[in-house]
Design an enzyme around this catalytic site. Structure first.
Site, short mmCIF file in Angstrom:
data_model
loop_
_atom_site.label_atom_id
_atom_site.label_comp_id
_atom_site.label_asym_id
_atom_site.label_seq_id
_atom_site.Cartn_x
_atom_site.Cartn_y
_atom_site.Cartn_z
N HIS A 154 -22.33 -23.18 -16.09
CA HIS A 154 -24.21 -24.24 -15.66
C HIS A 154 -23.43 -25.52 -15.78
O HIS A 154 -22.05 -26.19 -15.74
CB HIS A 154 -24.47 -23.88 -16.97
CG HIS A 154 -23.99 -24.53 -18.13
ND1 HIS A 154 -24.09 -25.48 -18.93
CD2 HIS A 154 -23.83 -23.23 -19.27
CE1 HIS A 154 -23.65 -25.46 -19.90
NE2 HIS A 154 -23.77 -24.02 -20.37
N CYS A 169 -19.76 -20.89 -22.71
CA CYS A 169 -20.25 -21.11 -21.22
C CYS A 169 -18.42 -22.34 -20.77
O CYS A 169 -18.66 -23.11 -21.68
CB CYS A 169 -21.32 -21.59 -20.88
SG CYS A 169 -23.02 -20.49 -21.57
#
Length: 318
Positions: A154, A169
């Site tokens: 992201h 992440c």
């Protein structure tokens, strides 16, 4: 020129030999000879002579995305004419804690090979303009009882300061994330996350794996249970927790039926598999067509294998 002449001679000789086998024994005998050829490591060594397999062997993957957790770098490679060339490079932010992800909330970024399953937009501004969803936990992760979900690639927060770490992440600057999204095709991409630089593959390793896959398939097709199980590691565990002994008993029951089988593999991909187990591992991902009188399957086949003592050992499959 001499090599080309020898190659043409070999092809002509093989063709003549197959014609003679067909003439005297029929098409099934020809198919058997071709299947035997695919089980020969020497065949695959010749097949790979002009191919670059530094990053593995790929028949249907076009983009490789490497994330090195040590250098905090993301690199994207694109396949052109059987070779992968670097097309993008960027710094990234990863999980706050070091090591391989094992449980929900441990703030670690996983290590392994993952597909990109979806693109998300209209997110909380914290995640930037979009997110690419990974397939963590994959089949092997599940076999190791790893927990967690929602591992994404992201962006950076739209309305607050850039973060120093993620919760597991992979994050990169928003313009670079959007460029990545425009560059790759999700269905033709694989993500490799490693603790450091991945060691390059060798033709010896890839030819061993390819020939072994076809030997394993041959034992499967012929219901040769002993030969079939010889390809499985004592550490084997299926994604649902089934271990080798239970798996072997199940297969013995299936094989005892001696059903005629059609098994076809295509779009074979052999990917170096980063792992925290200190194993020399590869993931084999391919399309499978399977037919018996009572069952049929058309879909993806996954094998997670370890190279050990010059042979493959299947650690998990799906």
């Amino acid at each position: 020129m001499r090599f080309l002449g020898l190659l043409l001679f070999g092809i002509t000789f093989l063709f003549a030999d197959l014609v003679d086998i067909y003439r005297t024994q029929g098409i099934d005998a020809v198919k058997e000879q071709l299947e035997k050829k695919l089980q020969e490591k020497s065949y695959w060594e010749k097949f790979l002579e002009d191919k670059n397999i530094d990053y593995g062997y790929y028949e249907s993957t076009k983009f490789l995305i490497f994330v090195d957790k040590d250098t905090k770098e993301l690199k994207v490679y694109k396949k052109v004419d059987n070779r992968f060339s670097e097309i993008l490079k960027d710094s990234v932010i990863i999980g706050e804690k070091q090591g391989d992800k094992k449980v929900e909330g441990d703030l670690k970024t996983p290590e392994g090979v993952y597909k990109l399953t979806n693109k998300l937009t209209k997110l909380d501004p914290f995640y930037g303009p979009l997110a690419l969803v990974t397939s963590y936990p994959n089949t092997f992760d599940k076999a190791l009882n790893k927990k967690g979900h929602g591992i994404w690639i992201h962006g950076m927060p739209l309305n607050q300061q850039r973060e120093e770490f993620t919760k597991g992440c992979i994050a990169l600057d928003n313009p670079n994330l959007q460029n990545l999204d425009k560059t790759i095709d999700l269905e033709e991409s694989l993500l490799l996350i490693s603790k450091d630089e991945i060691k390059k593959s060798t033709k010896d390793e890839i030819s061993l794996i390819l020939s072994s896959i076809y030997k394993w398939k041959d034992a499967w097709k012929k219901s040769d249970i002993d030969a079939y199980l010889s390809f499985y590691s004592k550490e084997f565990k299926r994604y649902d927790g089934v271990e080798l002994n239970s798996f072997a008993e199940y297969k013995k029951t299936i094989f005892s039926r001696k059903q005629d089988k059609t098994i076809i593999f295509s779009n074979i991909n052999i990917i170096p598999y980063p792992n925290s187990l200190n194993k020399k591992m590869y993931k084999v991902l391919m399309d499978e067509v399977y037919r018996t009188n009572s069952y049929k399957f058309d879909g993806k086949k996954e094998l997670f294998i370890e190279l050990k003592d010059n042979k493959i050992e299947i650690l998990s499959e799906g």
